[in-house]
Design a protein around this motif. Structure first.
Motif, PDB file in Angstrom:
ATOM      1  N   GLN A  97       0.822  -1.210   0.000  1.00  0.00           N
ATOM      2  CA  GLN A  97       0.000   0.000   0.000  1.00  0.00           C
ATOM      3  C   GLN A  97       0.854   1.258   0.000  1.00  0.00           C
ATOM      4  O   GLN A  97       0.525   2.244  -0.666  1.00  0.00           O
ATOM      5  CB  GLN A  97      -0.911  -0.007   1.225  1.00  0.00           C
ATOM      6  CG  GLN A  97      -1.726   1.258   1.422  1.00  0.00           C
ATOM      7  CD  GLN A  97      -2.474   1.253   2.746  1.00  0.00           C
ATOM      8  OE1 GLN A  97      -2.816   0.203   3.278  1.00  0.00           O
ATOM      9  NE2 GLN A  97      -2.723   2.443   3.284  1.00  0.00           N
ATOM     10  N   LEU A  98       1.970   1.207   0.716  1.00  0.00           N
ATOM     11  CA  LEU A  98       2.838   2.380   0.842  1.00  0.00           C
ATOM     12  C   LEU A  98       3.979   2.392  -0.168  1.00  0.00           C
ATOM     13  O   LEU A  98       4.859   3.254  -0.109  1.00  0.00           O
ATOM     14  CB  LEU A  98       3.418   2.439   2.261  1.00  0.00           C
ATOM     15  CG  LEU A  98       2.398   2.504   3.409  1.00  0.00           C
ATOM     16  CD1 LEU A  98       3.111   2.490   4.753  1.00  0.00           C
ATOM     17  CD2 LEU A  98       1.523   3.738   3.286  1.00  0.00           C
ATOM     18  N   ASN A  99       3.981   1.413  -1.084  1.00  0.00           N
ATOM     19  CA  ASN A  99       5.032   1.317  -2.109  1.00  0.00           C
ATOM     20  C   ASN A  99       6.427   1.211  -1.517  1.00  0.00           C
ATOM     21  O   ASN A  99       7.372   1.859  -1.958  1.00  0.00           O
ATOM     22  CB  ASN A  99       4.962   2.516  -3.069  1.00  0.00           C
ATOM     23  CG  ASN A  99       3.672   2.558  -3.865  1.00  0.00           C
ATOM     24  OD1 ASN A  99       3.202   1.519  -4.339  1.00  0.00           O
ATOM     25  ND2 ASN A  99       3.093   3.743  -3.998  1.00  0.00           N
ATOM     26  N   ILE A 100       6.542   0.356  -0.509  1.00  0.00           N
ATOM     27  CA  ILE A 100       7.829   0.106   0.131  1.00  0.00           C
ATOM     28  C   ILE A 100       8.343  -1.249  -0.332  1.00  0.00           C
ATOM     29  O   ILE A 100       7.589  -2.231  -0.340  1.00  0.00           O
ATOM     30  CB  ILE A 100       7.678   0.113   1.668  1.00  0.00           C
ATOM     31  CG1 ILE A 100       7.223   1.494   2.155  1.00  0.00           C
ATOM     32  CG2 ILE A 100       9.001  -0.262   2.351  1.00  0.00           C
ATOM     33  CD1 ILE A 100       6.896   1.543   3.628  1.00  0.00           C
ATOM     34  N   PRO A 101       9.603  -1.344  -0.755  1.00  0.00           N
ATOM     35  CA  PRO A 101      10.159  -2.641  -1.189  1.00  0.00           C
ATOM     36  C   PRO A 101       9.959  -3.698  -0.112  1.00  0.00           C
ATOM     37  O   PRO A 101      10.171  -3.437   1.084  1.00  0.00           O
ATOM     38  CB  PRO A 101      11.637  -2.322  -1.414  1.00  0.00           C
ATOM     39  CG  PRO A 101      11.674  -0.859  -1.694  1.00  0.00           C
ATOM     40  CD  PRO A 101      10.589  -0.250  -0.872  1.00  0.00           C
ATOM     41  N   PHE A 102       9.585  -4.902  -0.545  1.00  0.00           N
ATOM     42  CA  PHE A 102       9.225  -5.942   0.414  1.00  0.00           C
ATOM     43  C   PHE A 102      10.105  -7.176   0.216  1.00  0.00           C
ATOM     44  O   PHE A 102      10.331  -7.628  -0.909  1.00  0.00           O
ATOM     45  CB  PHE A 102       7.745  -6.316   0.246  1.00  0.00           C
ATOM     46  CG  PHE A 102       7.312  -7.489   1.074  1.00  0.00           C
ATOM     47  CD1 PHE A 102       7.249  -7.387   2.460  1.00  0.00           C
ATOM     48  CD2 PHE A 102       6.991  -8.701   0.475  1.00  0.00           C
ATOM     49  CE1 PHE A 102       6.862  -8.466   3.226  1.00  0.00           C
ATOM     50  CE2 PHE A 102       6.606  -9.780   1.240  1.00  0.00           C
ATOM     51  CZ  PHE A 102       6.532  -9.667   2.612  1.00  0.00           C
ATOM     52  N   ASN A 103      10.604  -7.725   1.318  1.00  0.00           N
ATOM     53  CA  ASN A 103      11.426  -8.931   1.309  1.00  0.00           C
ATOM     54  C   ASN A 103      10.572 -10.102   1.786  1.00  0.00           C
ATOM     55  O   ASN A 103      10.020 -10.070   2.887  1.00  0.00           O
ATOM     56  CB  ASN A 103      12.638  -8.737   2.236  1.00  0.00           C
ATOM     57  CG  ASN A 103      13.621  -9.890   2.167  1.00  0.00           C
ATOM     58  OD1 ASN A 103      13.255 -11.008   1.792  1.00  0.00           O
ATOM     59  ND2 ASN A 103      14.867  -9.609   2.521  1.00  0.00           N
ATOM     60  N   GLN A 104      10.487 -11.156   0.961  1.00  0.00           N
ATOM     61  CA  GLN A 104       9.640 -12.306   1.292  1.00  0.00           C
ATOM     62  C   GLN A 104      10.048 -12.982   2.596  1.00  0.00           C
ATOM     63  O   GLN A 104       9.231 -13.619   3.257  1.00  0.00           O
ATOM     64  CB  GLN A 104       9.674 -13.332   0.149  1.00  0.00           C
ATOM     65  CG  GLN A 104       8.857 -12.932  -1.064  1.00  0.00           C
ATOM     66  CD  GLN A 104       7.373 -12.880  -0.754  1.00  0.00           C
ATOM     67  OE1 GLN A 104       6.871 -13.626   0.083  1.00  0.00           O
ATOM     68  NE2 GLN A 104       6.669 -11.987  -1.441  1.00  0.00           N
ATOM     69  N   GLU A 105      11.311 -12.823   2.986  1.00  0.00           N
ATOM     70  CA  GLU A 105      11.759 -13.417   4.244  1.00  0.00           C
ATOM     71  C   GLU A 105      11.078 -12.769   5.459  1.00  0.00           C
ATOM     72  O   GLU A 105      11.075 -13.333   6.548  1.00  0.00           O
ATOM     73  CB  GLU A 105      13.284 -13.272   4.372  1.00  0.00           C
ATOM     74  CG  GLU A 105      14.061 -14.073   3.337  1.00  0.00           C
ATOM     75  CD  GLU A 105      15.552 -13.894   3.490  1.00  0.00           C
ATOM     76  OE1 GLU A 105      15.969 -13.089   4.369  1.00  0.00           O
ATOM     77  OE2 GLU A 105      16.317 -14.546   2.752  1.00  0.00           O
ATOM     78  N   LYS A 106      10.472 -11.610   5.239  1.00  0.00           N
ATOM     79  CA  LYS A 106       9.824 -10.895   6.340  1.00  0.00           C
ATOM     80  C   LYS A 106       8.301 -10.929   6.229  1.00  0.00           C
ATOM     81  O   LYS A 106       7.608 -10.140   6.862  1.00  0.00           O
ATOM     82  CB  LYS A 106      10.305  -9.439   6.368  1.00  0.00           C
ATOM     83  CG  LYS A 106      11.806  -9.295   6.539  1.00  0.00           C
ATOM     84  CD  LYS A 106      12.252  -7.835   6.511  1.00  0.00           C
ATOM     85  CE  LYS A 106      13.772  -7.718   6.672  1.00  0.00           C
ATOM     86  NZ  LYS A 106      14.222  -6.307   6.632  1.00  0.00           N
ATOM     87  N   LYS A 107       7.786 -11.867   5.460  1.00  0.00           N
ATOM     88  CA  LYS A 107       6.342 -11.882   5.218  1.00  0.00           C
ATOM     89  C   LYS A 107       5.524 -12.195   6.474  1.00  0.00           C
ATOM     90  O   LYS A 107       4.328 -11.890   6.534  1.00  0.00           O
ATOM     91  CB  LYS A 107       6.007 -12.893   4.118  1.00  0.00           C
ATOM     92  CG  LYS A 107       6.337 -14.342   4.474  1.00  0.00           C
ATOM     93  CD  LYS A 107       5.987 -15.261   3.318  1.00  0.00           C
ATOM     94  CE  LYS A 107       6.301 -16.728   3.649  1.00  0.00           C
ATOM     95  NZ  LYS A 107       5.958 -17.619   2.509  1.00  0.00           N
ATOM     96  N   HIS A 108       6.154 -12.777   7.496  1.00  0.00           N
ATOM     97  CA  HIS A 108       5.432 -13.082   8.726  1.00  0.00           C
ATOM     98  C   HIS A 108       5.447 -11.900   9.701  1.00  0.00           C
ATOM     99  O   HIS A 108       4.851 -11.983  10.770  1.00  0.00           O
ATOM    100  CB  HIS A 108       6.054 -14.300   9.418  1.00  0.00           C
ATOM    101  CG  HIS A 108       7.506 -14.146   9.741  1.00  0.00           C
ATOM    102  ND1 HIS A 108       8.490 -14.225   8.779  1.00  0.00           N
ATOM    103  CD2 HIS A 108       8.143 -13.886  10.915  1.00  0.00           C
ATOM    104  CE1 HIS A 108       9.672 -14.035   9.342  1.00  0.00           C
ATOM    105  NE2 HIS A 108       9.488 -13.825  10.638  1.00  0.00           N
ATOM    106  N   TYR A 109       6.109 -10.818   9.344  1.00  0.00           N
ATOM    107  CA  TYR A 109       6.143  -9.646  10.208  1.00  0.00           C
ATOM    108  C   TYR A 109       4.770  -8.977  10.263  1.00  0.00           C
ATOM    109  O   TYR A 109       3.939  -9.142   9.372  1.00  0.00           O
ATOM    110  CB  TYR A 109       7.167  -8.627   9.716  1.00  0.00           C
ATOM    111  CG  TYR A 109       8.615  -9.004   9.975  1.00  0.00           C
ATOM    112  CD1 TYR A 109       8.954 -10.246  10.482  1.00  0.00           C
ATOM    113  CD2 TYR A 109       9.650  -8.117   9.695  1.00  0.00           C
ATOM    114  CE1 TYR A 109      10.279 -10.586  10.723  1.00  0.00           C
ATOM    115  CE2 TYR A 109      10.976  -8.440   9.923  1.00  0.00           C
ATOM    116  CZ  TYR A 109      11.281  -9.687  10.435  1.00  0.00           C
ATOM    117  OH  TYR A 109      12.587 -10.024  10.665  1.00  0.00           O
TER     118      TYR A 109
END
Length: 517
Positions: free
Chosen positions: A162-174
């Motif tokens: 939503q905020l257009n922030i790069p996302f790392n799949q390793e942190k998907k549980h955050y």
């Protein structure tokens, strides 16, 4: 001569240095030697640094190097205290030193501790914090200066998208908490976060706020102690001492270096019995008033603070107050009347020192803060000295010592003799901290100059009320003569003044004599 006239006469011939020590937090100014120099010139007695602001061992080396430079320049010992991070939950680093939060706006709190905060979103350093977080919880930032309401808790992927922030799949549980800002305020990086909740109806009469998170000596503390191993600092502070066993654990980790003092910072109200055990086990107590205020009603906080100060005095332990000292001077150049009243009260309780936080670590007027407290403390201490030797107040300054009766009797006699002779100083030659603490707690009418062979011990003595320390050589006679000459040269002592000298074999107290300069 009447007692009041004798006191006025005494004060007239003796130039009294400030007794209450000023310890300045330098978290965001630790590499600014010019500012540190001006702090010492203005009256700073010691520096304190939270490990949360340290990025590498080189940072510690730099602080200690600057301290050594200033010690040589000012010819005085300057203690360095390192504060462990403990279990206090804090916001993470920002892209700017501070961000402005506006009432009615939303702010996101992310479990991703590596995220650099901004007005839109900030990180939380403690991963487990979100396990205690629920919808509709109220959060207090920076000791409750800013309040947030948790509206919902979402997964990090949906928020970052939503905020257009790069996302790392390793942190998907955050997780990310979406919060509504309840009041305007400036937030700086590494400030504490508290989960608070309104008390139940039957508790409202007590005006208490419950704190959900436990405060203990953590794995983070153990990591911090390992991280700072081998450095020439002088004391550590346990951030949230809730049990005396935490101090024992810290001592075990410091065992190879027994000269390091372990201070216990009390950041929440614990039982009377446990408070006494914490004071007894520690080398000194720091009362973190803003932290305690998050879990304790205001009227109970004052009562609890007084209890801790009195307990530390009875057990002959140094005691300091910290946080919410002159917070108004973070942004303005003069303190409030209420702040001056508070300082007056704690100084009259004969605390050993005041630990400044934001006032000197990021405030706009750090030098004015130190100069103001220097003047206020001196004025209060002068009045305090006038009052404490009146007949009706004499027993307030007495302490029942246990163990080492000869040393205790000599200490008592030295203080009494200093008053009778209008002595300008008590010179203490000792190899143990407890000797200096005892004489300090007896409220000597004159300055105490402690001579010792150990750098660490000398710096520790520098933290005590009314004590200044000098690092000396081994031989007694030559050391005393050099000290007297040095004091004469820098006009600490003048011709014709009396000096009480306390000494003994192997630097243990068993002898006292009087010298006329």
């Amino acid at each position: 001569m009447r007692t009041s006239q004798l006191i006025d006469s005494f004060l007239g011939v003796s130039v009294q240095p400030r007794r209450t020590k000023l310890i300045c937090s330098i978290n965001e100014n630790s590499d600014n030697i010019e500012l540190l120099r001006r702090m010492v010139t203005s009256g700073a007695d010691a520096f304190s640094l939270n490990i949360a602001y340290i990025r590498s061992r080189d940072d510690i080396n730099k602080v200690l190097l600057l301290r050594n430079i200033l010690e040589i320049e000012f010819q005085k010992t300057i203690p360095i205290n390192l504060v462990l991070r403990g279990s206090i939950v804090r916001v993470g680093m920002f892209t700017e030193p501070e961000i402005y939060l506006q009432k009615g706006k939303h702010i996101y709190l992310t479990q991703d501790s590596e995220y650099l905060g901004n007005q839109q979103m900030v990180s939380i350093q403690n991963y487990d914090f979100f396990n205690h977080l629920s919808q509709d919880d109220q959060l207090g930032l920076d000791y409750g200066q800013i309040l947030l309401k948790v509206e919902e808790i979402r997964d990090v992927e949906s928020v970052y998208s939503q905020l257009n922030i790069p996302f790392n799949q390793e942190k998907k549980h955050y997780k990310v908490a979406v919060c509504l800002v309840q009041n305007d305020g400036l937030l700086r990086q590494f400030k504490p976060v508290f989960i608070i909740q309104q008390p139940q109806q039957e508790q409202e009469e007590k005006k208490q706020i419950e704190f959900k998170a436990e405060q203990t000596f953590t794995a983070q503390d153990e990591d911090d102690l390992e991280f700072i191993k081998g450095f020439d600092y002088d004391s550590i502070t346990l951030s949230n001492t809730a049990h005396h066993h935490e101090i024992t654990r810290a001592r075990q980790m410091l065992k190879p270096n027994r000269t390091i003092l372990v201070f216990a910072r009390i950041a929440q109200k614990v039982s009377i019995e446990e408070t006494e055990k914490i004071v007894r086990e520690s080398d000194g107590i720091i009362i973190a008033r803003s932290y305690i205020s998050m879990t304790t009603a205001a009227e109970d906080l004052v009562k609890y603070q007084n209890f801790i100060i009195n307990t530390a005095r009875k057990m002959i332990k140094p005691v300091f107050i910290s946080t919410q000292v002159v917070e108004s001077m973070i942004v303005q150049s003069r303190p409030t009347f209420a702040e001056m009243g508070d300082i007056s009260n704690v100084v009259q309780q004969y605390i050993d020192g005041i630990i400044l936080s934001g006032e000197t670590s990021f405030g706009k007027h750090p030098i004015e803060v130190i100069e103001t407290l220097d003047r206020v403390c001196k004025n209060i201490e002068r009045k305090q000295l006038q009052e404490q030797y009146l007949p009706q107040n004499k027993e307030v300054s007495q302490i029942n010592f246990s163990g080492k009766p000869i040393a205790s009797v000599i200490a008592l006699c030295a203080v009494e003799m200093a008053f009778s002779l209008k002595a300008s100083a008590i010179i203490l030659m000792t190899g143990v901290l407890s000797s200096a603490v005892k004489i300090s707690k007896l409220r000597s009418p004159c300055q105490i100059i402690a001579l010792t062979k150990s750098n660490n011990l000398g710096r520790s003595m520098q933290l005590l009320n009314g004590v200044s320390s000098i690092i000396v050589e081994d031989q007694f006679d030559s050391t005393l003569e050099k000290t007297l000459n040095k004091c004469r040269d820098n006009r600490t002592l003048n011709e014709g003044q009396y000096v009480i000298v306390i000494s003994g074999q192997d630097w243990n107290i068993d002898h006292m004599k009087v010298i006329k300069m």
